[in-house]
Design a protein around this motif. Structure first.
Motif, PDB file in Angstrom:
ATOM      1  N   GLN A  80       0.817  -1.212   0.000  1.00  0.00           N
ATOM      2  CA  GLN A  80       0.000   0.000   0.000  1.00  0.00           C
ATOM      3  C   GLN A  80       0.852   1.264   0.000  1.00  0.00           C
ATOM      4  N   ARG A  81       2.007   1.204   0.626  1.00  0.00           N
ATOM      5  CA  ARG A  81       2.904   2.366   0.568  1.00  0.00           C
ATOM      6  C   ARG A  81       3.386   2.612  -0.857  1.00  0.00           C
ATOM      7  N   ALA A  82       3.674   1.534  -1.569  1.00  0.00           N
ATOM      8  CA  ALA A  82       4.139   1.669  -2.954  1.00  0.00           C
ATOM      9  C   ALA A  82       2.996   2.085  -3.879  1.00  0.00           C
ATOM     10  N   GLU A  83       1.806   1.536  -3.648  1.00  0.00           N
ATOM     11  CA  GLU A  83       0.640   1.850  -4.481  1.00  0.00           C
ATOM     12  C   GLU A  83       0.189   3.304  -4.317  1.00  0.00           C
ATOM     13  N   ALA A  84       0.558   3.926  -3.233  1.00  0.00           N
ATOM     14  CA  ALA A  84       0.167   5.322  -2.990  1.00  0.00           C
ATOM     15  C   ALA A  84       0.663   6.240  -4.105  1.00  0.00           C
ATOM     16  N   ALA A  85       1.749   5.865  -4.774  1.00  0.00           N
ATOM     17  CA  ALA A  85       2.277   6.686  -5.872  1.00  0.00           C
ATOM     18  C   ALA A  85       1.273   6.803  -7.012  1.00  0.00           C
ATOM     19  N   ILE A  86       0.501   5.759  -7.243  1.00  0.00           N
ATOM     20  CA  ILE A  86      -0.499   5.790  -8.315  1.00  0.00           C
ATOM     21  C   ILE A  86      -1.628   6.742  -7.944  1.00  0.00           C
ATOM     22  N   ILE A  87      -2.076   6.662  -6.699  1.00  0.00           N
ATOM     23  CA  ILE A  87      -3.146   7.552  -6.238  1.00  0.00           C
ATOM     24  C   ILE A  87      -2.677   9.006  -6.291  1.00  0.00           C
ATOM     25  N   ALA A  88      -1.422   9.236  -5.959  1.00  0.00           N
ATOM     26  CA  ALA A  88      -0.873  10.597  -5.924  1.00  0.00           C
ATOM     27  C   ALA A  88      -0.507  11.137  -7.305  1.00  0.00           C
ATOM     28  N   ASP A  89      -0.450  10.282  -8.306  1.00  0.00           N
ATOM     29  CA  ASP A  89      -0.047  10.693  -9.650  1.00  0.00           C
ATOM     30  C   ASP A  89      -1.192  11.452 -10.328  1.00  0.00           C
ATOM     31  N   PRO A  90      -1.056  12.766 -10.506  1.00  0.00           N
ATOM     32  CA  PRO A  90      -2.145  13.536 -11.117  1.00  0.00           C
ATOM     33  C   PRO A  90      -2.430  13.114 -12.557  1.00  0.00           C
ATOM     34  N   GLU A  91      -1.456  12.502 -13.216  1.00  0.00           N
ATOM     35  CA  GLU A  91      -1.666  12.061 -14.597  1.00  0.00           C
ATOM     36  C   GLU A  91      -2.612  10.873 -14.695  1.00  0.00           C
ATOM     37  N   VAL A  92      -2.758  10.113 -13.609  1.00  0.00           N
ATOM     38  CA  VAL A  92      -3.687   8.976 -13.618  1.00  0.00           C
ATOM     39  C   VAL A  92      -5.115   9.478 -13.429  1.00  0.00           C
ATOM     40  N   GLY A  93      -5.298  10.409 -12.500  1.00  0.00           N
ATOM     41  CA  GLY A  93      -6.613  11.008 -12.305  1.00  0.00           C
ATOM     42  C   GLY A  93      -7.537  10.264 -11.362  1.00  0.00           C
ATOM     43  N   ILE A  94      -6.978   9.632 -10.336  1.00  0.00           N
ATOM     44  CA  ILE A  94      -7.807   8.919  -9.358  1.00  0.00           C
ATOM     45  C   ILE A  94      -8.118   9.840  -8.186  1.00  0.00           C
ATOM     46  N   ASP A  95      -9.404   9.972  -7.896  1.00  0.00           N
ATOM     47  CA  ASP A  95      -9.863  10.687  -6.703  1.00  0.00           C
ATOM     48  C   ASP A  95     -10.084   9.614  -5.639  1.00  0.00           C
ATOM     49  N   PHE A  96      -9.211   9.579  -4.617  1.00  0.00           N
ATOM     50  CA  PHE A  96      -9.253   8.496  -3.636  1.00  0.00           C
ATOM     51  C   PHE A  96     -10.576   8.442  -2.877  1.00  0.00           C
ATOM     52  N   SER A  97     -11.291   9.544  -2.803  1.00  0.00           N
ATOM     53  CA  SER A  97     -12.588   9.528  -2.115  1.00  0.00           C
ATOM     54  C   SER A  97     -13.634   8.739  -2.909  1.00  0.00           C
ATOM     55  N   ARG A  98     -13.283   8.359  -4.137  1.00  0.00           N
ATOM     56  CA  ARG A  98     -14.206   7.611  -4.990  1.00  0.00           C
ATOM     57  C   ARG A  98     -13.703   6.187  -5.258  1.00  0.00           C
ATOM     58  N   VAL A  99     -12.866   5.678  -4.360  1.00  0.00           N
ATOM     59  CA  VAL A  99     -12.245   4.369  -4.559  1.00  0.00           C
ATOM     60  C   VAL A  99     -12.865   3.336  -3.615  1.00  0.00           C
ATOM     61  N   VAL A 100     -13.131   2.167  -4.170  1.00  0.00           N
ATOM     62  CA  VAL A 100     -13.538   1.006  -3.387  1.00  0.00           C
ATOM     63  C   VAL A 100     -12.554  -0.113  -3.719  1.00  0.00           C
ATOM     64  N   HIS A 101     -12.035  -0.757  -2.683  1.00  0.00           N
ATOM     65  CA  HIS A 101     -11.094  -1.857  -2.898  1.00  0.00           C
ATOM     66  C   HIS A 101     -11.881  -3.073  -3.382  1.00  0.00           C
ATOM     67  N   ALA A 102     -11.547  -3.584  -4.559  1.00  0.00           N
ATOM     68  CA  ALA A 102     -12.307  -4.680  -5.153  1.00  0.00           C
ATOM     69  C   ALA A 102     -11.669  -6.051  -4.933  1.00  0.00           C
ATOM     70  N   ASP A 103     -10.337  -6.130  -4.966  1.00  0.00           N
ATOM     71  CA  ASP A 103      -9.680  -7.439  -4.885  1.00  0.00           C
ATOM     72  C   ASP A 103      -8.220  -7.259  -4.508  1.00  0.00           C
ATOM     73  N   GLU A 104      -7.674  -8.255  -3.827  1.00  0.00           N
ATOM     74  CA  GLU A 104      -6.242  -8.258  -3.508  1.00  0.00           C
ATOM     75  C   GLU A 104      -5.787  -9.710  -3.448  1.00  0.00           C
ATOM     76  N   ARG A 105      -4.666  -9.977  -4.110  1.00  0.00           N
ATOM     77  CA  ARG A 105      -4.114 -11.336  -4.148  1.00  0.00           C
ATOM     78  C   ARG A 105      -2.630 -11.286  -3.841  1.00  0.00           C
ATOM     79  N   PHE A 106      -2.178 -12.317  -3.145  1.00  0.00           N
ATOM     80  CA  PHE A 106      -0.778 -12.412  -2.753  1.00  0.00           C
ATOM     81  C   PHE A 106      -0.171 -13.693  -3.317  1.00  0.00           C
ATOM     82  N   VAL A 107       1.033 -13.559  -3.843  1.00  0.00           N
ATOM     83  CA  VAL A 107       1.857 -14.718  -4.169  1.00  0.00           C
ATOM     84  C   VAL A 107       3.094 -14.556  -3.299  1.00  0.00           C
ATOM     85  N   HIS A 108       3.299 -15.513  -2.422  1.00  0.00           N
ATOM     86  CA  HIS A 108       4.428 -15.432  -1.495  1.00  0.00           C
ATOM     87  C   HIS A 108       5.585 -16.267  -2.019  1.00  0.00           C
ATOM     88  N   HIS A 109       6.755 -15.648  -2.090  1.00  0.00           N
ATOM     89  CA  HIS A 109       7.947 -16.331  -2.584  1.00  0.00           C
ATOM     90  C   HIS A 109       8.810 -16.812  -1.427  1.00  0.00           C
TER      91      HIS A 109
END
Length: 149
Positions: free
Chosen positions: A64-93
């Motif tokens: 989530q710390r790394a993904e914050a860059a996408i939310i903060a990127d004005p070129e992407v255009g995501i308004d975090f107040s309009r976000v719902v988490h839909a899915d998360e998957r982990f592959v552990h090495h």
């Protein structure tokens, strides 16, 4: 404002995260992971690990710390107040342990527009000393302003 699909495929600079023993213990308590290796260095050592072992979902803290860059990127255009988490998957090495300095790089893998919204999928590669620890794939449902009208 709509989501900028031209950013699809962009990889953001990696963030680092120092895994602390207390952070592992607090996370384990929060998710009710009760194995002694999450709390006691000796129990982790008995299993062959250098320090306490993070529960598998601890990778979300780092991703989530790394993904914050996408939310903060004005070129992407995501308004975090309009976000719902839909899915998360982990592959552990390999398990994450206290004392590791992790690096997490996120790629905006896919943007699928759907009416007045979009499904945004990210992939975060978490490594320690260039050795993979976890791959986290996360999907967000983003409502655009047009939907609110």
């Amino acid at each position: 404002m709509s989501i900028n699909t031209a950013r699809e495929g962009h990889t953001y600079p990696a963030v680092t995260y120092q895994v602390g023993r207390e952070a592992v213990r607090e996370f384990a308590r929060a998710v009710k992971a009760e194995h002694p290796a999450h709390f006691e260095s000796e129990a982790a050592a008995d299993l062959g690990y250098p320090d306490v072992v993070a529960p598998p979902t601890f990778a979300v803290v780092v991703s989530q710390r790394a993904e914050a860059a996408i939310i903060a990127d004005p070129e992407v255009g995501i308004d975090f107040s309009r976000v719902v988490h839909a899915d998360e998957r982990f592959v552990h090495h390999r398990p994450i342990t206290a004392g590791e300095t992790l690096s997490a790089a996120t790629t905006l893998q896919r943007i699928r527009t759907m009416g007045a919204g979009a499904m945004v999928t990210t992939v975060t590669e978490i490594t320690h000393d260039d050795a993979p620890r976890a791959t986290v794939t996360s999907t967000l449902l983003v409502r655009t302003e047009e939907e609110a009208a």
